[in-house]
Design a protein around this motif. Structure first.
Motif, short mmCIF file in Angstrom:
data_model
loop_
_atom_site.label_atom_id
_atom_site.label_comp_id
_atom_site.label_asym_id
_atom_site.label_seq_id
_atom_site.Cartn_x
_atom_site.Cartn_y
_atom_site.Cartn_z
N LEU A 1 -0.50 6.03 -1.41
CA LEU A 1 -0.76 6.37 -0.03
C LEU A 1 0.02 7.64 0.32
N VAL A 2 -0.71 8.66 0.73
CA VAL A 2 -0.09 9.92 1.15
C VAL A 2 -0.20 9.98 2.66
N SER A 3 0.94 9.91 3.33
CA SER A 3 0.96 9.87 4.79
C SER A 3 1.53 11.17 5.35
N GLY A 4 0.88 11.69 6.37
CA GLY A 4 1.37 12.89 7.02
C GLY A 4 0.91 14.16 6.33
N LEU A 5 1.27 15.27 6.91
CA LEU A 5 0.86 16.57 6.39
C LEU A 5 1.85 17.00 5.30
N ARG A 6 1.64 16.46 4.11
CA ARG A 6 2.50 16.77 2.99
C ARG A 6 2.19 18.17 2.46
N PRO A 7 3.11 18.78 1.69
CA PRO A 7 2.89 20.13 1.16
C PRO A 7 1.62 20.24 0.32
N ARG A 8 1.02 21.40 0.34
CA ARG A 8 -0.20 21.64 -0.42
C ARG A 8 0.02 21.36 -1.90
N SER A 9 1.23 21.66 -2.39
CA SER A 9 1.52 21.48 -3.81
C SER A 9 1.37 20.03 -4.25
N GLU A 10 1.66 19.08 -3.37
CA GLU A 10 1.51 17.68 -3.73
C GLU A 10 0.04 17.32 -3.96
N PHE A 11 -0.84 17.89 -3.17
CA PHE A 11 -2.27 17.62 -3.32
C PHE A 11 -2.82 18.33 -4.55
N GLU A 12 -2.24 19.47 -4.88
CA GLU A 12 -2.71 20.23 -6.04
C GLU A 12 -2.37 19.53 -7.35
N GLU A 13 -1.46 18.56 -7.31
CA GLU A 13 -1.10 17.82 -8.52
C GLU A 13 -2.12 16.74 -8.89
N PHE A 14 -2.94 16.35 -7.92
CA PHE A 14 -3.91 15.28 -8.18
C PHE A 14 -5.09 15.80 -9.00
N ARG A 15 -5.59 14.98 -9.89
CA ARG A 15 -6.82 15.26 -10.64
C ARG A 15 -7.67 14.00 -10.66
N ALA A 16 -8.96 14.16 -10.39
CA ALA A 16 -9.85 13.01 -10.47
C ALA A 16 -10.02 12.59 -11.91
N ALA A 17 -10.17 11.28 -12.12
CA ALA A 17 -10.34 10.74 -13.48
C ALA A 17 -11.70 11.15 -14.03
#
Length: 203
Positions: A187-203
């Motif tokens: 669960l990612v809550s709040g406006l977290r840094p863009r870099s955190e979202f850039e770490e995700f990759r879809a399976a």
């Protein structure tokens, strides 16, 4: 896709990513940029409403001063995301807009992305009143929604129940505010840094 059938996979990110939002939340407005990053990384988002300011009266309320570190942060993040941000003088009750948008997502999904972005722009760029049915309908028509069908549906209790169920869905996963994203089991809550979202990759 209704969120009723959502079932996350505990080992791989295979299901849509639920994303909760409210149109009057400036963190959600900028959160459109974080959702775009996830989409670019192969995720499908399930964008659903979570009313967070129902204390605002139906006629809206005057907004207080937008000063201090939090607002400076939001303005910096908006610039970084390429999103214009003009603080509106009044805060609307967003329940009608959220309910209409959720009906469109479920019943005219092709029009939803345009309407979703358009209603955010209406509040944070144009200063329009999202509590005004005519404003919401105008943006819906501009997005290609059948106004008569939407108006007929909004006169029933079904769309309001769907928004209430969205709140229950949020509670199920421990979501207490917006914006929030459930990426797999995280669960990612709040406006977290863009870099955190850039770490995700879809399976």
């Amino acid at each position: 896709m209704p969120f009723d059938d959502f079932s996350p996979d505990g080992s791989e990110v295979t299901a849509p990513v639920p994303h909760w939002y409210d149109f009057v939340c400036p963190f959600c407005y900028i959160g459109q940029d974080r959702s775009r990053i996830l989409a670019e990384r192969g995720f499908t988002l399930l964008t659903i409403p979570l009313p967070i300011h129902m204390e605002i009266p139906l006629e809206g309320a005057a907004a207080g001063p937008r000063e201090g570190p939090m607002y400076e942060f939001l303005e910096r993040e908006a610039r970084a995301a390429g999103l214009p941000l003009h603080w509106p003088a009044r805060l609307p009750n967003s329940l009608y807009a959220l309910t209409a948008a959720e009906w469109v997502r479920r019943h005219e999904p092709g029009a939803f992305p345009s309407l979703h972005a358009g209603l955010f722009d209406a509040h944070f760029v144009r200063g329009e009143d999202l509590g005004d049915q005519a404003v919401v309908e105008g943006h819906a028509v501009a997005s290609g929604v059948d106004k008569q069908a939407m108006r007929a549906a909004m006169s029933t209790s079904g769309p309001a129940r769907d928004v209430q169920r969205s709140g229950g869905f949020a509670e199920r996963f421990g979501v207490t505010g917006t914006p929030a994203w459930l990426v797999g089991s995280r669960l990612v809550s709040g406006l977290r840094p863009r870099s955190e979202f850039e770490e995700f990759r879809a399976a």
